[in-house]
Design a protein around this motif. Structure first.
Motif, PDB file in Angstrom:
ATOM      1  N   LEU A  19       0.746  -1.232   0.137  1.00 44.09           N
ATOM      2  CA  LEU A  19      -0.039   0.091  -0.139  1.00 44.09           C
ATOM      3  C   LEU A  19       0.909   1.341   0.094  1.00 44.09           C
ATOM      4  CD1 LEU A  19      -2.544  -1.199   2.665  1.00 44.09           C
ATOM      5  CD2 LEU A  19      -2.764  -1.232   0.124  1.00 44.09           C
ATOM      6  N   GLU A  20       1.103   1.577  -1.141  1.00 45.54           N
ATOM      7  CA  GLU A  20       1.994   2.802  -1.275  1.00 45.54           C
ATOM      8  C   GLU A  20       1.764   3.976  -0.667  1.00 45.54           C
ATOM      9  OE1 GLU A  20       3.233   3.148  -5.403  1.00 45.54           O
ATOM     10  OE2 GLU A  20       4.252   1.189  -5.402  1.00 45.54           O
ATOM     11  N   ALA A  21       0.441   4.478  -0.807  1.00 43.64           N
ATOM     12  CA  ALA A  21      -0.108   5.857  -0.451  1.00 43.64           C
ATOM     13  C   ALA A  21      -0.135   5.639   1.140  1.00 43.64           C
ATOM     14  CB  ALA A  21      -1.752   5.948  -0.901  1.00 43.64           C
ATOM     15  N   GLU A  22      -0.489   4.528   1.703  1.00 46.85           N
ATOM     16  CA  GLU A  22      -0.193   4.626   3.134  1.00 46.85           C
ATOM     17  C   GLU A  22       1.020   4.382   3.661  1.00 46.85           C
ATOM     18  OE1 GLU A  22      -2.501   2.918   1.326  1.00 46.85           O
ATOM     19  OE2 GLU A  22      -4.279   3.780   2.050  1.00 46.85           O
ATOM     20  N   CYS A  23       2.067   4.016   2.849  1.00 42.30           N
ATOM     21  CA  CYS A  23       3.619   3.992   3.283  1.00 42.30           C
ATOM     22  C   CYS A  23       4.043   5.245   3.215  1.00 42.30           C
ATOM     23  CB  CYS A  23       4.250   2.994   2.341  1.00 42.30           C
ATOM     24  SG  CYS A  23       4.138   1.184   2.336  1.00 42.30           S
ATOM     25  N   ALA A  24       3.479   6.312   2.302  1.00 44.08           N
ATOM     26  CA  ALA A  24       4.006   7.600   2.237  1.00 44.08           C
ATOM     27  C   ALA A  24       3.348   8.226   3.395  1.00 44.08           C
ATOM     28  CB  ALA A  24       3.525   8.182   1.033  1.00 44.08           C
ATOM     29  N   THR A  25       1.999   7.920   3.885  1.00 40.97           N
ATOM     30  CA  THR A  25       1.607   8.676   5.009  1.00 40.97           C
ATOM     31  C   THR A  25       2.186   8.402   6.278  1.00 40.97           C
ATOM     32  OG1 THR A  25      -0.782   8.598   4.189  1.00 40.97           O
ATOM     33  CG2 THR A  25      -0.628   8.806   6.266  1.00 40.97           C
ATOM     34  N   ALA A  26       2.760   7.252   6.540  1.00 42.42           N
ATOM     35  CA  ALA A  26       3.390   6.734   7.699  1.00 42.42           C
ATOM     36  C   ALA A  26       4.773   7.421   7.730  1.00 42.42           C
ATOM     37  CB  ALA A  26       3.557   5.180   7.672  1.00 42.42           C
ATOM     38  N   LEU A  27       5.482   7.650   6.411  1.00 38.75           N
ATOM     39  CA  LEU A  27       6.874   8.091   6.276  1.00 38.75           C
ATOM     40  C   LEU A  27       6.467   9.664   6.743  1.00 38.75           C
ATOM     41  CD1 LEU A  27       8.094   6.202   3.394  1.00 38.75           C
ATOM     42  CD2 LEU A  27       9.051   6.313   5.297  1.00 38.75           C
ATOM     43  N   LEU A  28       5.661  10.315   6.254  1.00 37.54           N
ATOM     44  CA  LEU A  28       5.265  11.733   6.585  1.00 37.54           C
ATOM     45  C   LEU A  28       5.256  11.884   8.061  1.00 37.54           C
ATOM     46  CD1 LEU A  28       2.874  12.916   3.678  1.00 37.54           C
ATOM     47  CD2 LEU A  28       5.088  13.825   4.218  1.00 37.54           C
ATOM     48  N   GLY A  29       4.418  10.730   8.603  1.00 34.97           N
ATOM     49  CA  GLY A  29       4.534  10.968  10.179  1.00 34.97           C
ATOM     50  C   GLY A  29       5.794  10.647  10.855  1.00 34.97           C
ATOM     51  N   LEU A  30       6.610   9.951  10.482  1.00 33.81           N
ATOM     52  CA  LEU A  30       7.954   9.553  11.127  1.00 33.81           C
ATOM     53  C   LEU A  30       8.569  10.894  10.932  1.00 33.81           C
ATOM     54  CD1 LEU A  30       8.363   5.958   9.877  1.00 33.81           C
ATOM     55  CD2 LEU A  30       8.132   6.708  12.468  1.00 33.81           C
ATOM     56  N   GLY A  31       8.545  11.553   9.771  1.00 29.00           N
ATOM     57  CA  GLY A  31       9.242  12.802   9.492  1.00 29.00           C
ATOM     58  C   GLY A  31       9.054  13.706  10.536  1.00 29.00           C
ATOM     59  N   HIS A  32       7.613  14.136  10.779  1.00 26.94           N
ATOM     60  CA  HIS A  32       7.002  15.028  11.881  1.00 26.94           C
ATOM     61  C   HIS A  32       7.515  14.475  13.180  1.00 26.94           C
ATOM     62  CE1 HIS A  32       5.023  17.872   9.011  1.00 26.94           C
ATOM     63  NE2 HIS A  32       4.337  16.562   8.244  1.00 26.94           N
ATOM     64  N   CYS A  33       7.403  13.307  13.495  1.00 27.54           N
ATOM     65  CA  CYS A  33       7.836  12.770  14.805  1.00 27.54           C
ATOM     66  C   CYS A  33       9.313  13.182  14.933  1.00 27.54           C
ATOM     67  CB  CYS A  33       7.858  11.581  14.799  1.00 27.54           C
ATOM     68  SG  CYS A  33       5.934  10.915  15.057  1.00 27.54           S
ATOM     69  N   ALA A  34      10.128  12.936  14.003  1.00 26.53           N
ATOM     70  CA  ALA A  34      11.750  13.192  14.060  1.00 26.53           C
ATOM     71  C   ALA A  34      11.917  14.769  14.029  1.00 26.53           C
ATOM     72  CB  ALA A  34      12.401  12.640  12.747  1.00 26.53           C
ATOM     73  N   LEU A  35      10.966  15.484  13.701  1.00 31.61           N
ATOM     74  CA  LEU A  35      11.244  16.978  13.791  1.00 31.61           C
ATOM     75  C   LEU A  35      10.986  17.323  15.247  1.00 31.61           C
ATOM     76  CD1 LEU A  35       9.462  18.731  10.732  1.00 31.61           C
ATOM     77  CD2 LEU A  35      11.991  18.691  11.379  1.00 31.61           C
ATOM     78  N   GLU A  36      10.137  16.845  15.575  1.00 26.82           N
ATOM     79  CA  GLU A  36       9.562  17.021  17.071  1.00 26.82           C
ATOM     80  C   GLU A  36      10.672  16.770  18.001  1.00 26.82           C
ATOM     81  OE1 GLU A  36       5.840  17.670  19.796  1.00 26.82           O
ATOM     82  OE2 GLU A  36       6.133  18.305  17.612  1.00 26.82           O
ATOM     83  N   THR A  37      11.358  15.701  17.668  1.00 35.40           N
ATOM     84  CA  THR A  37      12.327  15.223  18.723  1.00 35.40           C
ATOM     85  C   THR A  37      13.570  15.926  18.498  1.00 35.40           C
ATOM     86  OG1 THR A  37      12.445  13.336  17.551  1.00 35.40           O
ATOM     87  CG2 THR A  37      11.228  13.105  19.379  1.00 35.40           C
ATOM     88  N   GLY A  38      13.582  16.692  17.126  1.00 36.84           N
ATOM     89  CA  GLY A  38      15.161  17.260  17.118  1.00 36.84           C
ATOM     90  C   GLY A  38      15.890  16.796  16.040  1.00 36.84           C
ATOM     91  N   ASP A  39      15.483  15.487  15.445  1.00 40.17           N
ATOM     92  CA  ASP A  39      16.446  14.796  14.510  1.00 40.17           C
ATOM     93  C   ASP A  39      16.104  15.112  13.180  1.00 40.17           C
ATOM     94  OD1 ASP A  39      17.945  13.019  13.330  1.00 40.17           O
ATOM     95  OD2 ASP A  39      17.234  11.000  14.432  1.00 40.17           O
ATOM     96  N   VAL A  40      16.454  16.171  12.740  1.00 43.52           N
ATOM     97  CA  VAL A  40      16.211  16.844  11.625  1.00 43.52           C
ATOM     98  C   VAL A  40      16.768  16.265  10.305  1.00 43.52           C
ATOM     99  CG1 VAL A  40      16.714  19.085  10.039  1.00 43.52           C
ATOM    100  CG2 VAL A  40      16.445  19.359  12.486  1.00 43.52           C
ATOM    101  N   LEU A  41      17.838  15.459  10.432  1.00 42.58           N
ATOM    102  CA  LEU A  41      18.469  14.721   9.276  1.00 42.58           C
ATOM    103  C   LEU A  41      17.571  13.491   8.913  1.00 42.58           C
ATOM    104  CD1 LEU A  41      22.292  14.985   9.621  1.00 42.58           C
ATOM    105  CD2 LEU A  41      20.743  16.513   8.205  1.00 42.58           C
ATOM    106  N   SER A  42      17.286  12.633   9.975  1.00 44.44           N
ATOM    107  CA  SER A  42      16.340  11.617   9.921  1.00 44.44           C
ATOM    108  C   SER A  42      14.895  12.053   9.294  1.00 44.44           C
ATOM    109  CB  SER A  42      16.010  11.015  11.075  1.00 44.44           C
ATOM    110  OG  SER A  42      17.092  10.258  11.722  1.00 44.44           O
ATOM    111  N   ALA A  43      14.538  13.151   9.600  1.00 40.52           N
ATOM    112  CA  ALA A  43      13.222  13.811   9.261  1.00 40.52           C
ATOM    113  C   ALA A  43      13.336  13.965   7.826  1.00 40.52           C
ATOM    114  CB  ALA A  43      12.802  15.222  10.038  1.00 40.52           C
TER     115      ALA A  43
END
Length: 459
Positions: A125-149
């Motif tokens: 499910l590519e669209a759902e994969c992309a949504t999960a990746l976006l969420g992980l990106g925002h989680c990384a931003l929140e915790t300060g891991d900019v490069l992982s984001a």
């Protein structure tokens, strides 16, 4: 989109291929303890089931529906290997993870997103994969891991490469934010502006996507010393807001528009805009964004000379962000708070905050914010009569802000440095510093930015 699954050897296989369907029929029949004849009768023969399980024939829809009923599974699960309504349930759980990020813990949200990403990948499910990746990106931003984001946003954008541009906008915006946080302002603006132009050139009107982009580009414009362009983006965002139904997006717009109003000296309007944003975030229980509203209101009060209220708002923002372990944003608020404390005569507390931010153990808040910290330390050193330390901090700040391309802040540092040299009787050095500052002030934004993006049709 074709559903794919891993097969032995690490290769991928189409889940709807005859071979994949045959293996599913064999597995389900074996689990139920049925013979091929028991599964086949009365509509088919055991030989047909044997051929099907070997992957040598593609079953018709009629045959699949018959076999699904006998095997006690849904037609969709037998045909694709994906349980009935699985995608819908996965999207509901993705919404739950988004809610956890907004109102709960970034760490718990990241764990949910990782699990959902694995499930979406297993079922192709590519669209759902992309949504999960976006969420992980925002989680990384929140915790300060900019490069992982950034890696997460890039992966989401790659997955959506063939999708319409409006669907790619959240990933582009996320990637632009990571470049902004690492001091690459020009590139962040390039990403946002080129995407805006792409949307407007399509001839179709996409209010949500455009509002997301115009809201995101206001901050970089201000930091690059292009207030006129920031103000124009804010006007377009306000015009689009009436066509957008997502309250979180509208709240985000109000928060950024307040920056342009403040730059124009419209203090009361800026405060009103922040109040609207804060009310929406309070209703939605989006804690980090609510903290950002307190942060901006603190800045508004500081600019207006009400330092006591500014300190109160900034401390509230810091408390919310610390509780959410949003280290990167908390560090940025602490720089603003340190400036207010300095202006209130609380030099020791301000210095302690700034030195803590610059320590080896602290998260990196980005070149522009580290530069701001050194600027404040330089000002405090100058006020204490330690001109050597002040010059050292100002030089470090200039180097960092040049990397980030912050014309307005660079001009301010040059003014401070020129004043320092003048007090020491170093007239030539002071004149050089003032000239450099004038160069940064002369035509703000025009030397680093190309033509402004086209305005969208508002009809």
């Amino acid at each position: 989109m074709v559903a794919r699954a891993e097969v032995p050897g690490g290769a991928e296989e189409d889940r709807t291929s005859p071979e994949a369907i045959g293996r599913r029929v064999l597995r389900l029949r074996t689990e139920l303890g049925l013979t091929q004849r028991q599964l086949a009768e009365p509509a088919y023969t055991a030989a047909y089931i044997s051929t099907l399980e070997a992957g040598r024939v593609r079953p018709s829809e009629k045959a699949l529906r018959f076999l699904a009923e006998r095997l006690k599974v849904g037609y969709e699960e037998l045909a694709t290997g994906q349980p009935a309504h699985f995608a819908t349930e996965l999207r509901l759980r993705l919404t739950g993870a988004q809610r956890e990020l907004a109102t709960g813990s970034a760490e718990r949200a990241a764990e949910q997103y990782r699990q959902l990403l694995a499930e979406a990948e297993r079922h192709g499910l590519e669209a759902e994969c992309a949504t999960a990746l976006l969420g992980l990106g925002h989680c990384a931003l929140e915790t300060g891991d900019v490069l992982s984001a950034r890696e997460r946003f890039e992966a989401a954008e790659k997955l959506l490469a063939e999708a319409p541009l409006p669907q790619r906008v959240p990933a582009v915006r996320g990637r632009a934010i990571t470049h902004l946080l690492t001091g690459e302002l020009r590139y962040a603006v390039y990403l946002l502006e080129s995407t805006i132009d792409g949307l407007n050139a399509s001839g179709l009107h996409h209010p949500d996507a455009l509002l997301l982009l115009y809201t995101a580009v206001i901050g970089p414009y201000m930091d690059l010393g292009a207030p006129a362009r920031a103000s124009h983006a804010a006007e377009l965002a306000l015009a689009l807001a009436a066509q957008v139904t997502d309250p979180a997006l509208v709240a985000q717009m109000h928060r950024q528009v307040a920056r342009t109003l403040l730059a124009e000296g419209r203090i009361a309007e800026a405060d009103a805009s922040l109040t609207k944003a804060a009310e929406l975030y309070q209703q939605l229980q989006i804690r980090t964004e609510l903290a950002n509203c307190h942060w901006m209101r603190g800045y508004v009060h500081a600019q207006n000379g009400d330092l006591e209220r500014a300190e109160r708002e900034l401390r509230t923002a810091r408390t919310i962000l610390a509780a959410r372990h949003a280290a990167l944003y908390a560090a940025q608020v602490e720089i603003e708070l340190a400036d207010v404390l300095r202006r209130r005569g609380k030099q020791a507390e301000a210095r302690e905050l700034l030195q803590g931010l610059l320590g080896d153990e602290a998260p990196d808040p980005g070149a522009m914010h580290v530069g701001a910290a050194h600027r404040l330390l330089g000002m405090m050193a100058a006020e204490a009569g330690d001109n050597e330390a002040a010059e050292r901090h100002y030089a470090t700040a200039m180097s960092l802000l040049e990397q980030a391309g912050q014309a307005g802040d660079l001009a301010d540092i040059c003014l401070l440095l020129g004043d320092l040299f003048r007090r020491e009787g170093r007239a030539d050095a002071a004149m050089d510093a003032y000239r450099t500052g004038l160069g940064h002030r002369a035509t703000p934004g025009t030397t680093t930015l190309g033509p402004a993006p086209t305005a969208p049709p508002m009809g």
